[in-house]
Design a protein around this motif. Structure first.
Motif, PDB file in Angstrom:
ATOM      1  N   LEU A  51      61.453  27.609  45.192  1.00  0.00           N
ATOM      2  CA  LEU A  51      62.703  28.351  45.176  1.00  0.00           C
ATOM      3  C   LEU A  51      62.427  29.782  44.737  1.00  0.00           C
ATOM      4  O   LEU A  51      63.166  30.702  45.052  1.00  0.00           O
ATOM      5  N   VAL A  52      61.365  29.960  43.966  1.00  0.00           N
ATOM      6  CA  VAL A  52      60.775  31.271  43.697  1.00  0.00           C
ATOM      7  C   VAL A  52      59.346  31.209  44.230  1.00  0.00           C
ATOM      8  O   VAL A  52      58.607  30.281  43.913  1.00  0.00           O
ATOM      9  N   GLU A  53      58.981  32.174  45.055  1.00  0.00           N
ATOM     10  CA  GLU A  53      57.643  32.165  45.636  1.00  0.00           C
ATOM     11  C   GLU A  53      56.624  32.692  44.630  1.00  0.00           C
ATOM     12  O   GLU A  53      56.779  33.800  44.100  1.00  0.00           O
ATOM     13  N   PRO A  54      55.581  31.919  44.332  1.00  0.00           N
ATOM     14  CA  PRO A  54      54.531  32.425  43.440  1.00  0.00           C
ATOM     15  C   PRO A  54      53.832  33.631  44.053  1.00  0.00           C
ATOM     16  O   PRO A  54      53.713  33.733  45.274  1.00  0.00           O
ATOM     17  N   THR A  55      53.382  34.529  43.203  1.00  0.00           N
ATOM     18  CA  THR A  55      52.598  35.665  43.678  1.00  0.00           C
ATOM     19  C   THR A  55      51.192  35.212  44.068  1.00  0.00           C
ATOM     20  O   THR A  55      50.620  35.681  45.056  1.00  0.00           O
ATOM     21  N   SER A  56      50.641  34.285  43.284  1.00  0.00           N
ATOM     22  CA  SER A  56      49.333  33.714  43.597  1.00  0.00           C
ATOM     23  C   SER A  56      49.201  32.378  42.887  1.00  0.00           C
ATOM     24  O   SER A  56      50.007  32.026  42.021  1.00  0.00           O
TER      25      SER A  56
END
Length: 273
Positions: A51-56
């Motif tokens: 639901l929140v995209e990880p940066t890495s």
């Protein structure tokens, strides 16, 4: 098994909400995530189901790398991840039963879901789940007529109806009185055992985490600074968890997380229904 590897999230403001968080969860344990406001607890939970995209970094559920899935693949895999929202995430104009049955939207066809036609076994399971969460007899009441504690139980029942492999719970007690908070945590602990599903709970009340969790994760400034059983959460450990965040950083992260939380909740409801 849930595994996060070197998980990082940097918001557009430049604030780093998660910094190299690696965790492995297995079995039916209740895991409580504690830390000051803005420490990254809600972001961590939402990065698991994207639901929140990880940066890495990577997120794995059993042998599926969630962070590598396309949107259609992710939508299907989300059926295995139950989510209980801080603000309930219910459709208030609908009844308790209709909201609970929405937990099966990922398994029925479009026209069935549009007409709210669900298989008999799903309806039977919904009644059983309402009994388990203490809401049998409330199935025909509109959600907007319920108390906060009752709404939270509807959200839990909806997530259970998915028959998930993993249950994520975001601040389930933040707007509840102490007695209701205790009852909700007790219910979540029972569900972990009864359904053989691990439960990850983001929670501010440390005493509830110590009472009901099998394992506690402590986040400070986006970093994992404690990982162990409640018995090891001594004063020195609490100091490590809560002394790291400054007011300015916490406020900035809280603002970013709040925006993501609301958008993500709407997104999930749209995807599921």
């Amino acid at each position: 098994m849930l595994e996060t590897k070197n998980l990082e999230k940097v918001y557009q403001t430049g604030d780093r909400a998660l910094d190299d968080v690696s965790v492995t969860l297995d079995g039916t344990e209740v895991v409580a995530m504690i830390g000051p406001s803005g420490a990254g607890k809600s972001t961590f939970i939402r990065c698991i189901n994207r639901l929140v995209e990880p940066t890495s970094g990577d997120v794995w559920l059993d042998d599926v790398e969630l962070t590598a899935l396309s949107k259609p693949e992710l939508q299907r895999e989300r059926r295995n991840i139950g989510m209980v929202f801080q603000e309930y995430g219910l459709v208030e104009r609908l009844t308790v039963m209709e909201n609970v049955l929405s937990g099966r939207l990922g398994y029925v066809g479009f026209w069935q879901s549009l007409r709210r036609k669900f298989p008999p076994d799903a309806i039977e399971h919904a009644y059983e789940t309402l009994e388990r969460v203490g809401l049998r007899g409330y199935e025909n009441k509109r959600v907007d007529a319920l108390s906060g504690g009752q709404r939270q139980r509807v959200g839990i029942a909806r997530a259970v109806l998915q028959r998930p492999k993993l249950l994520l719970v975001d601040e389930p007690t933040s707007s509840l009185d102490p007695e209701t908070s205790h009852a909700v945590m007790e219910l979540l602990a029972e569900i972990a055992v009864d359904t053989d599903v691990p439960v990850v709970i983001n929670i501010h009340e440390v005493h509830l985490a110590e009472e009901f969790a099998d394992r506690i994760l402590g986040l400070s400034d986006g970093s994992l600074v404690f990982d162990g059983p409640p018995a090891e959460l001594d004063e020195a450990a609490k100091t490590r968890v809560y002394q790291g965040a400054t007011d300015s950083v916490g406020a900035s992260r809280s603002t970013g997380e709040s925006a993501d939380n609301q958008l993500s909740q709407d997104e999930l409801l749209t995807k599921n229904g």
